[in-house]
Design an enzyme around this catalytic site. Structure first.
Site: not given
Length: 1017
Positions: A172, A307, A348
């Site tokens: 990620c 995040h 995401h």
């Protein structure tokens, strides 16, 4: 040994250098460009919903791009077959990178061969995994079209970039790590410009199942960062590219800067409480390291783009780590640390998530405010944000009010433990624009007429919002960035409103633009005496510094011989400009300055022609005379002619040369002065003789007009000056012209190697001006355009009457006393539309030579391909349905389009024959012949499979390299497929085959010979 949670004592000290974000582009769900992304982040609606019908994903919600299958292969010169085999992530990156480069004011073509680095963050390998699932469907393009390594390499190849090129996969955090690596490469001198990218396209369903089984998937498919309702990850996709340059370089070049990256850091969790679990100490350390490198105090960090996945554990640990690194214990904090996460709006985006957060932060710094974004729910009280002096952004956070020392952090944490953090700040202040508003030429181009119209509409809306001080700079930006494609538009505009109207009108009414087959060839035609008038070119002198300088140069060269500055005489509006002794130097100065202005703007003549005194300026531009020598000659010529007794005259007649010359030969003091065009003849001589000639011409039905002149030029009455002129011209540094010089003395081209010496200029004085013949020789291989160099159009009308020149466009940059920079710019604009690439920079004042951001290119979306390479791949793409979801579609339903809609559109610029459907080729076709039939049909079928077209589009004359765009990979694929289709051939010899690989027909002849040759016994 210190514990894992011990404070970091080894973080590096702040460095003096920083990196500027000079360009960007992005496409995220619900936001196809940066402006739409900014609107989404400032709105209340998120982009999570059901997948598009073409996505092979039934039931699983997420944030999806609407047009991930759309691509513009023709614009980028990629065949449809190659585009079909490419991972959609490659396609998205190519177009996004193109637009990001344009956004920083650089034409993408200018990067070819440069030390530009490409750093791509990505974690999805779905396309490669599924493309390799069916061995029978594998082709050479499978390798180049899939695999993460090819993401960065595709960009470097397409743009011909020579800096570092790498794809980064740290899960990620991939794209933010890519930015960190790009910054380091810039600061260590590995590259001069870096494209840092992130991309993610959700194709397969394997990761859905992993998230679900690990308890990480949000039930409604939406990330809800730091909210009490947070229940896990919602998947998203998108692409973003930032163009980065060292800050000092950006400032020196005058690049527009969105934001400055003052520091960055990357670290790893190491062995923590699980490879997928976040680590508080590691997050604290990476944030601290980036802050220290940025030279910032904790209290300067006003906002952190977190995040923020919306998982209970992840959100809590991130808040604790930020409290450790930036909270009150690190120093006084006068205002709470604000938090937010772009994932609330677009989900995401996995490998692209760091880039999504960075683009949001960069736009926030640029716009001076952090947008609140769509609300994710009620604040999670268990995080204790208030007591930690933190808060969520629920209304716009005004960064601009915090001053230039305000900093913004961006975090991205990888599932395997690789963490990254960046610290941003505002760009250095720019001096105010000095321009008072000036005229410019706005240019726009595209590869097809349809694409040009689409871009015109977008630019019209943007132009309407442009400030008048930025208009010329905007035009200059368009000249640099948007000018290289074959279908072109140019508009000369003095105000933003005029430009917006011109663009909007053109988008709806302009005729079908025709792409120029080749660059225009331009000839210069220099006007003769009689075109002068008081104040000629005064408006151009006032509005064009370039012209002003050249006119002053010519005036200085003449000053020794004229005794007064000619440019002051011209601009002062004096009637003395009609005196022959001043007329000829004045015309020479104007024509020299006009021609030099145009050549500086990139209009370099392929040939020149001059009418009478116009030949002197023509000779200078052609390289046959130096400016100083030409000035001496033309000044002495005019003075000697003016000193002759007055009394001669000139007569224009509709008679042709033959009739006029027959009458002039009967008058010793008369002659044919000029043959300008059919029925456009001029006689010159003593007035009594001309009166007798006129009477006879009119009796024969030929109209006549007496010209207002002081002397009988180009007649026997000029002979008294010849000796004196020859003496004055002695010592002229004459040379053969470097470009073709079509002489109106000889009525044709000056022979190669012939100098324009004293004898030539002396003979020119009494000689007939053979303009019609010289134009006919000029147009034997006609230029595309003839530009008249003079204070008003005189020759343009004559050119239209000469048969050889009737198909040639005649342009005039000066029309009358009011003609200024606008008329000059209109000529340059017309030539640009017809295919010339001018050198625009000299058109603009120094204050306007700056970049003004304009909307980037709008790519065509007609071509779409979202097709698996085989039924097996289609089944894999459909995959097992997510838990609780209904079964997926069958492969036959995978596109959501009718068969007709699956057909790709032929794109201008794509190789000929690269048409038809977007389906990839079948790897193992059945033989069309058993080795004994005619191979032509089989070859056409094989080639069509390779390029993604139809056999009927291919002909024997179709050339493999020039028409079909074959490269080395395609040649190897051709060899393999021919061996499969014609098994009797055995293994083909590639060297022998290459010798016959000119066209489909020549290859067929070669194979026919192999198939009919008897086997050896």
């Amino acid at each position: 040994m210190p514990s894992a949670d011990a404070a970091d004592t080894s973080t590096p000290q702040a460095g003096p250098r920083a990196v500027a974000v000079v360009g960007l582009d992005c496409a995220f769900p619900g936001a196809p460009d940066p402006a739409a992304f900014w609107r989404l982040l400032n709105g209340a609606e998120h982009a999570v919903g059901a997948p598009p019908p073409s996505r092979f994903r039934a039931g699983a919600k997420g944030a999806f791009l609407a047009d991930a299958d759309a691509f513009d292969p023709g614009f980028l010169g990629i065949s449809t077959a190659e585009a079909s085999a490419m991972d959609p992530q490659q396609r998205l990156l190519l177009q996004c990178a193109w637009r990001a480069v344009e956004d920083c004011g650089v034409p993408p073509s200018e990067l070819a061969g440069s030390r530009t680095g490409t750093y791509v963050g990505a974690m999805s390998d779905d396309w490669a995994r599924l493309a390799l699932a069916d061995p029978a469907a594998i082709t050479p393009r499978t390798g180049t079209g899939s695999g993460r390594s090819m993401l960065a390499n595709r960009l470097a190849y397409q743009f011909d970039l020579r800096g570092p090129s790498l794809t980064v996969d740290t899960a990620c955090s991939s794209s933010l790590v890519a930015v960190h690596l790009a910054c380091n490469a810039l600061l260590t001198g590995e590259c001069d410009l870096a494209l840092a990218c992130g991309v993610n396209v959700v194709i397969g369903t394997a990761l859905d199942q992993i998230y679900q089984q690990a308890g990480l998937a949000a039930a409604d498919g939406r990330c809800k960062p730091f909210a009490a309702e947070a229940d896990g990850i919602g998947r998203g996709e998108g692409v973003g590219v930032v163009a980065l340059r060292r800050l000092d370089e950006a400032v020196r070049h005058g690049d527009p800067v969105y934001a400055v990256i003052h520091g960055s850091a990357v670290n790893q969790d190491g062995r923590s409480n699980g490879i997928m679990a976040p680590h508080r100490a590691a997050q604290r350390e990476v944030v601290t390291a980036a802050r220290v490198r940025a030279g910032a105090e904790p209290g300067q960090i006003r906002y952190v783009e977190a995040h923020g996945t919306g998982t209970a554990l992840g959100d809590l640990i991130e808040v604790l780590a930020l409290d450790d690194a930036l909270g009150a214990r690190q120093g006084p904090r006068t205002v709470p640390l604000a938090l937010g996460s772009v994932k609330a709006a677009i989900g995401h985006t996995e490998g692209a998530s760091g880039m999504a957060g960075l683009v949001k932060a960069v736009l926030a710094v640029h716009n001076g405010a952090v947008p609140p974004g769509p609300p994710a729910g009620t604040e999670n009280g268990q995080l204790g944000l208030h007591r930690r002096r933190m808060r969520l952004v629920d209304e716009p956070l005004k960064l601009a009010e915090q001053g230039p020392d305000c900093r913004v952090g961006v975090s991205s944490f990888g599932m395997g433990g690789t963490n990254a953090h960046l610290v941003l700040g505002p760009p250095p202040p720019l001096p105010p624009a000095e321009s008072e508003g000036a005229l410019g030429v706005f240019t726009l181009s595209a590869d097809t007429p349809e694409a040009l119209r689409s871009n015109l509409r977008v630019q019209a809306a943007a132009a309407a919002r442009t400030g008048e001080r930025d208009l010329a700079a905007l035009c200059r930006t368009s000249n640099r960035v948007r000018a290289a494609q074959p279908c072109r538009f140019a508009a000369v505009a003095g105000t933003a409103g005029e430009l917006a109207q011109a663009l909007a009108t053109a988008a709806e009414t302009m005729p079908e633009p025709v792409a120029a087959a080749e660059e225009p060839t331009v000839a210069f035609a220099f006007t003769g005496q009689g075109a002068q008038y008081p104040g000629m070119t005064a408006a151009l002198y006032e509005s064009s510094p370039l012209y002003r300088g050249f006119l002053q140069d010519a005036s200085a060269a003449l000053l020794e011989w004229t005794g007064e500055p000619v440019h002051e005489l011209i601009l002062g509006g004096s009637e003395r400009v009609h005196r022959t002794g001043l007329t000829q130097p004045a015309l020479f100065a104007v024509e020299y300055a006009l021609a030099r202005t145009l050549t500086e703007l990139g209009l370099r003549p392929s040939a020149v022609i001059g009418h009478s005194v116009g030949e002197f300026a023509a000779a200078v531009i052609a390289g046959g005379l130096e400016l100083s020598d030409a000035a001496r000659l033309v000044a002495r010529r005019g003075a000697l002619m003016e000193a002759l007794p007055e009394g001669g005259g000139m007569l224009a007649t509709r008679a042709r040369e033959r009739e006029a010359r027959a009458l002039a030969e009967a008058e010793p003091l008369c002659a044919v002065a000029a043959v300008n065009a059919p029925g456009a003849t001029v006689l010159s001589g003593d007035r009594a003789g001309l009166a007798r000639i006129r009477e006879q011409l009119e009796r024969s039905g030929f109209g006549c007009t007496e010209l207002t002149v002081s002397h009988a030029f180009h007649s026997p009455l000029m002979e008294p000056v010849l000796a004196a002129f020859a003496e004055a011209a002695d010592g002229v540094r004459a040379a053969p012209p470097r470009i073709p010089f079509h002489s109106t003395v000889r009525g044709g081209p000056l022979p190669e190697g012939t100098a324009l010496d004293t004898a030539y200029w002396t003979a020119q004085i009494p000689a007939t001006v053979r303009f019609e013949e010289a134009v006919s020789s000029l147009c034997a291989e006609p230029p595309t355009h003839i530009v008249e160099i003079g204070p008003k159009p005189v020759l343009c009308g004559l050119l239209r009457r000469i048969n050889a020149a009737r198909g040639v466009a005649a342009l005039a940059p000066c029309r009358d006393v009011s003609s200024g920079i606008e008329q000059l710019a209109e000529v340059v604009a017309r030539l640009y539309e017809d295919g010339l690439d001018p050198e625009w920079e000299r058109l603009y004042a120094h204050a306007d030579r700056r970049t003004v951001r304009m909307p980037s290119h709008v790519f065509a979306t007609q071509w779409r391909s979202w097709q698996p390479a085989s039924p097996a791949m289609g089944a894999a793409l459909a995959g097992p349905a997510p838990l609780g979801a209904p079964p997926g579609r069958s492969p036959g339903e995978r596109t959501g389009r009718s068969p007709g809609e699956q057909t790709s559109q032929a794109q201008k610029g794509a190789p000929s024959g690269a048409r038809g459907t977007a389906r990839p080729a079948t790897a193992n076709p059945q033989p069309a012949t058993n080795g004994q039939g005619q191979p032509l049909a089989g070859i056409r079928t094989v080639v069509a499979e390779i390029i993604g077209g139809a056999p009927s589009d291919l002909h024997e004359e179709s050339r493999f390299y020039d028409d079909l765009g074959f490269d080395s990979v395609m040649l190897m694929e051709l060899k393999h497929r021919l061996e499969v289709r014609f098994p009797d051939l055995g293994e083909l010899s590639l060297p022998e085959m290459l010798a016959s690989l000119v066209s489909i027909g020549t290859l067929a002849t070669y194979l026919r010979g192999l198939l009919t040759t008897p086997a050896a016994v």
